[in-house]
Enzyme design. Sequence first.
Site, PDB file in Angstrom:
ATOM      1  NE  ARG A  73     -15.254  14.127   0.822  1.00  0.00           N
ATOM      2  CZ  ARG A  73     -13.968  13.750   0.672  1.00  0.00           C
ATOM      3  NH1 ARG A  73     -13.552  13.144  -0.418  1.00  0.00           N
ATOM      4  NH2 ARG A  73     -13.102  14.042   1.630  1.00  0.00           N
ATOM      5  N   GLY A 116       0.825  -1.225   0.000  1.00  0.00           N
ATOM      6  CA  GLY A 116       0.000   0.000   0.000  1.00  0.00           C
ATOM      7  C   GLY A 116       0.848   1.260   0.000  1.00  0.00           C
ATOM      8  CG  ASN A 150      -7.076  -0.049  -1.773  1.00  0.00           C
ATOM      9  OD1 ASN A 150      -7.410   0.217  -2.928  1.00  0.00           O
ATOM     10  ND2 ASN A 150      -7.003   0.862  -0.830  1.00  0.00           N
ATOM     11  CG  PHE A 175       0.919   0.172   7.224  1.00  0.00           C
ATOM     12  CD1 PHE A 175       2.196  -0.391   7.236  1.00  0.00           C
ATOM     13  CD2 PHE A 175       0.797   1.520   7.532  1.00  0.00           C
ATOM     14  CE1 PHE A 175       3.317   0.364   7.539  1.00  0.00           C
ATOM     15  CE2 PHE A 175       1.924   2.284   7.836  1.00  0.00           C
ATOM     16  CZ  PHE A 175       3.178   1.702   7.834  1.00  0.00           C
ATOM     17  CG  ASP A 183     -15.530  16.395   3.486  1.00  0.00           C
ATOM     18  OD1 ASP A 183     -15.741  16.878   2.365  1.00  0.00           O
ATOM     19  OD2 ASP A 183     -14.781  15.416   3.665  1.00  0.00           O
ATOM     20  CE  LYS A 203      -7.091   2.475  10.331  1.00  0.00           C
ATOM     21  NZ  LYS A 203      -6.043   1.435  10.252  1.00  0.00           N
ATOM     22  CB  SER A 215      -6.899   7.412  10.947  1.00  0.00           C
ATOM     23  OG  SER A 215      -7.605   8.463  10.335  1.00  0.00           O
ATOM     24  CE1 TYR A 217      -0.942   5.448   8.941  1.00  0.00           C
ATOM     25  CE2 TYR A 217       0.568   6.356  10.560  1.00  0.00           C
ATOM     26  CZ  TYR A 217       0.117   5.287   9.811  1.00  0.00           C
ATOM     27  OH  TYR A 217       0.702   4.056   9.928  1.00  0.00           O
ATOM     28  CE1 TYR A 273      -9.987   6.141   8.184  1.00  0.00           C
ATOM     29  CE2 TYR A 273      -9.532   3.843   7.679  1.00  0.00           C
ATOM     30  CZ  TYR A 273      -9.095   5.110   8.000  1.00  0.00           C
ATOM     31  OH  TYR A 273      -7.754   5.350   8.152  1.00  0.00           O
ATOM     32  CG  ASN A 317      -5.699  -9.183   0.682  1.00  0.00           C
ATOM     33  OD1 ASN A 317      -5.413  -7.998   0.565  1.00  0.00           O
ATOM     34  ND2 ASN A 317      -6.857  -9.606   1.166  1.00  0.00           N
TER      35      ASN A 317
HETATM   36  C1  WQD Z   1      -9.399  16.514   2.084  1.00  0.00           C
HETATM   37  C2  WQD Z   1     -10.203  17.772   1.826  1.00  0.00           C
HETATM   38  C3  WQD Z   1     -12.422  17.353   1.018  1.00  0.00           C
HETATM   39  C4  WQD Z   1     -11.378  15.643  -2.829  1.00  0.00           C
HETATM   40  C5  WQD Z   1      -8.354  11.377   4.485  1.00  0.00           C
HETATM   41  C6  WQD Z   1      -8.491   9.904   4.378  1.00  0.00           C
HETATM   42  C7  WQD Z   1      -8.738   9.309   5.737  1.00  0.00           C
HETATM   43  C8  WQD Z   1      -7.728   9.798   6.761  1.00  0.00           C
HETATM   44  C9  WQD Z   1      -7.675  11.297   6.778  1.00  0.00           C
HETATM   45  C10 WQD Z   1      -5.924   8.216   7.091  1.00  0.00           C
HETATM   46  C11 WQD Z   1     -11.648  17.618   2.291  1.00  0.00           C
HETATM   47  C12 WQD Z   1     -11.592  18.097  -0.030  1.00  0.00           C
HETATM   48  C13 WQD Z   1     -11.285  16.209  -1.566  1.00  0.00           C
HETATM   49  C14 WQD Z   1     -11.939  16.407  -3.895  1.00  0.00           C
HETATM   50  C15 WQD Z   1     -12.234  18.254  -2.382  1.00  0.00           C
HETATM   51  N1  WQD Z   1      -6.418   9.315   6.494  1.00  0.00           N
HETATM   52  N2  WQD Z   1     -11.698  17.485  -1.365  1.00  0.00           N
HETATM   53  N3  WQD Z   1     -12.340  17.695  -3.623  1.00  0.00           N
HETATM   54  O1  WQD Z   1     -11.394  13.391   3.811  1.00  0.00           O
HETATM   55  O2  WQD Z   1      -9.524  14.478   5.146  1.00  0.00           O
HETATM   56  O3  WQD Z   1      -9.604  11.974   4.778  1.00  0.00           O
HETATM   57  O4  WQD Z   1      -7.387  11.724   5.443  1.00  0.00           O
HETATM   58  O5  WQD Z   1      -6.462   7.491   7.815  1.00  0.00           O
HETATM   59  O6  WQD Z   1      -8.604   7.919   5.571  1.00  0.00           O
HETATM   60  O7  WQD Z   1      -9.573   9.638   3.537  1.00  0.00           O
HETATM   61  O8  WQD Z   1      -9.039  13.562   2.888  1.00  0.00           O
HETATM   62  O9  WQD Z   1      -8.140  14.120   0.675  1.00  0.00           O
HETATM   63  O10 WQD Z   1     -10.450  13.063   0.821  1.00  0.00           O
HETATM   64  O11 WQD Z   1     -10.143  15.417   1.568  1.00  0.00           O
HETATM   65  O12 WQD Z   1     -12.620  19.410  -2.159  1.00  0.00           O
HETATM   66  O13 WQD Z   1     -12.073  15.933  -5.056  1.00  0.00           O
HETATM   67  O14 WQD Z   1     -10.255  17.984   0.412  1.00  0.00           O
HETATM   68  O15 WQD Z   1     -13.739  17.894   1.065  1.00  0.00           O
HETATM   69  O16 WQD Z   1     -12.076  18.853   2.815  1.00  0.00           O
HETATM   70  P1  WQD Z   1      -9.973  13.424   4.199  1.00  0.00           P
HETATM   71  P2  WQD Z   1      -9.445  13.974   1.404  1.00  0.00           P
END
Ligand code: WQD
Length: 341
Positions: free
Chosen positions: A297, A11, A37, A83, A300, A155, A127, A179, A151, A34
């Site tokens: 979205r 990954g 992803n 991971f 968020d 965690k 996370s 993270y 998700y 495996n």
């Molecule tokens: C970031 C910002 C979106 C896509 C991720 C992982 C999660 C965790 C934390 C590890 C948000 C905006 C995004 C797009 C946009 N990591 N955006 N247009 O949601 O913070 O979560 O990091 O565990 O597993 O998913 O990250 O990059 O999806 O979004 O405006 O096409 O960017 O709304 O504000 P997120 P993200």
Amino acid sequence: MKKILVTGGAGYIGSHTIIEILETTDCEVISADNYSNSNAKTFERIKNVTGKAVKNYAIDLCDGSAVNKMMQENSDIDGIIHFAAFKSVPESVDNPLQYYRNNMESLINMLAAVKEFNVPYFIFSSSCSVYGNIEKLPVNEETPQGAISPYGYTKQAGERVVQDFTCSYKNVKAVLLRYFNPVGAHISGKIGEVPLQRPANLVPVITQTAIGKMKETTVFGNDYKTRDGTCIRDYVHVSDIARAHVEALSYLEKNKNTSACSIFNLGTGSGVSVMEMITAFEKVTGKKLNYHIGNRRAGDVEAIYSDITKVEKELGWIPKYSLDDMMLSAWKWELNMKEGA
Ligand code: WQD
């Protein structure tokens, strides 16, 4: 520390962590992935960067007998970095049972193996999504958890499982690494994030838009109560995250840990908005990004960024890559993938 098992080694963060271990320690690394992803090409890329081959066990970690067989063949493992997990927030909302079964069962099987095979050190990939919506920023490790997605809750619950396990079984020491938003690619340009389907995360969406794989980037809402109306996150270079895992192993091996299960935030300590990310990309690449403002979205959080005092003080870890480094390395990798890297 002689031999490390990295689950999810094919990954994005797992592969960068394997490279960091191989390049900065004398440890041997094996992987268990495996390819649900990811794909096997990652190990060619790791060899291309480090010159070293990594053996991967392409097993499902929810299959306890497969885990046991792998551990019997490698009964000299000194540390496990776990991971392997499903990690898409929107996908977890649509398939909660799949997420709970996969992420929890695989973790429980790995902890059972820790006990069965006397593995002394265990690092769990957690996370910032354990925090959910935050009142008071920045978040530190004492900030109450409140995951808002399945998700994130795997965690949050996973952390509790590791903590309870280290209370009952005294022969292991654990570190939980939370993270924030890992982004960017290895400085060599020979490895990076390889989204298998249409990416959901911001940085791969930006680079795929800029290279023409996607038509345009949608900014999910600009009516938040932030300095420019767009969401704020704590973006951190994936190689800084990888290095933190090496520091965590050393922290445990040198008995610096103050508890059987230590928790650290891994972020930069500063928040960056979506529009600031787009501006940074345009600045470092000289390319104008095609984007439009769309609806918010679901799921968020408005803003989240970390307080990294604890990890700086206890682990001695400080992120060294800048936002420009993150964007430029991501763009370089997107260009190299187009050339077949
Ligand atoms: C970031 C910002 C979106 C896509 C991720 C992982 C999660 C965790 C934390 C590890 C948000 C905006 C995004 C797009 C946009 N990591 N955006 N247009 O949601 O913070 O979560 O990091 O565990 O597993 O998913 O990250 O990059 O999806 O979004 O405006 O096409 O960017 O709304 O504000 P997120 P993200």
